[in-house]
Design an enzyme around this catalytic site. Sequence first.
Site, PDB file in Angstrom:
ATOM      1  CB  THR A 187      -3.888   8.351   2.936  1.00 34.46           C
ATOM      2  OG1 THR A 187      -2.960   7.567   3.452  1.00 34.46           O
ATOM      3  CG2 THR A 187      -4.195   9.366   3.610  1.00 34.46           C
ATOM      4  CE  LYS A 228      -6.031   2.583   7.665  1.00 34.28           C
ATOM      5  NZ  LYS A 228      -4.644   2.672   6.982  1.00 34.28           N
ATOM      6  NE  ARG A 263      -0.775   8.941   5.136  1.00 36.03           N
ATOM      7  CZ  ARG A 263      -0.677   8.008   6.221  1.00 36.03           C
ATOM      8  NH1 ARG A 263       0.518   8.244   6.879  1.00 36.03           N
ATOM      9  NH2 ARG A 263      -1.101   6.948   6.338  1.00 36.03           N
ATOM     10  CD  GLU A 287      -2.429   1.465   2.758  1.00 34.27           C
ATOM     11  OE1 GLU A 287      -2.716   0.149   3.208  1.00 34.27           O
ATOM     12  OE2 GLU A 287      -2.677   2.292   3.241  1.00 34.27           O
TER      13      GLU A 287
HETATM   14  C1  3PG Z   1      -2.014   4.145   8.060  1.00 34.60           C
HETATM   15  O1  3PG Z   1      -1.906   4.827   7.005  1.00 34.60           O
HETATM   16  O2  3PG Z   1      -2.388   3.039   7.876  1.00 34.60           O
HETATM   17  C2  3PG Z   1      -1.155   4.321   9.145  1.00 34.60           C
HETATM   18  O3  3PG Z   1      -0.630   5.641   9.014  1.00 34.60           O
HETATM   19  C3  3PG Z   1      -0.002   3.369   9.346  1.00 34.60           C
HETATM   20  O4  3PG Z   1       0.176   3.619  10.659  1.00 34.60           O
HETATM   21  P1  3PG Z   1       1.491   3.088  11.509  1.00 34.60           P
HETATM   22  O5  3PG Z   1       2.269   4.309  10.819  1.00 34.60           O
HETATM   23  O6  3PG Z   1       1.470   3.547  12.978  1.00 34.60           O
HETATM   24  O7  3PG Z   1       1.750   1.919  10.985  1.00 34.60           O
END
Ligand code: 3PG
Length: 216
Positions: A81, A141, A57, A53
Amino acid sequence: MVEVVRFALNGGIVKDISFWSTQKVVPVVTIYDSSQAVKLAQTLIAAGLSKIEITLRTEAALQAITLIAQEVPEAIVGAGTVLNTSMAEEALHAGAQFFVSPGITPSLLQYFKVSSIPFLPGCSTVSEAMYLLENDVNVAKFFPAEDSGGLNYLKSISSVLATMKFCPTGGVNVGNYKNYLDLPNVVCVGGSWVAPSKEITANNWELIGAQARATL
Ligand code: 3PG
């Protein structure tokens, strides 16, 4: 690729969890330099993780998806995102094969119902999960997992949301991901710990490969 086509034919948000359950740990990658995307994907695939994934961002994200989709055919590259349908559309054109959102909106639900692409919307409350179930989505999620109650919260809601499955993400790491995967209502976990941005920036492929292999 075959897998993605099969799911596309079946419908993206039908009640079929197998697209999400085939890989138990999904690296959530925030990449700042798209020229590193192919090497990153090759490193993760060599370690056994083909589903990747890329979060939308950074300015490099769409180009990273394009490069992986074009140059690493073994990869199943998705966009994370995804906050609205414009972002989904851009990622689709870049070559994204699955989509992940930290939440859900009516327009995103409609978009993915019509386009039939694997889509993992986000939720962190019982009501949001009920809203997704009402709309034929039974995998979400769970975000931000640790800040939303983590393992205990998922255990608590399993009896009332018996048909809902989750991919906890947000605060999931090398120390707790196995505990999440042990829960019957968890199909996979996502996290940035496998391929952290700072290690990508440092071209630390050996470490990323080792961390990816350790998840299997
Ligand atoms: C996401 O976008 O799924 C999270 O920002 C991932 O979270 P993490 O950096 O705490 O693993």
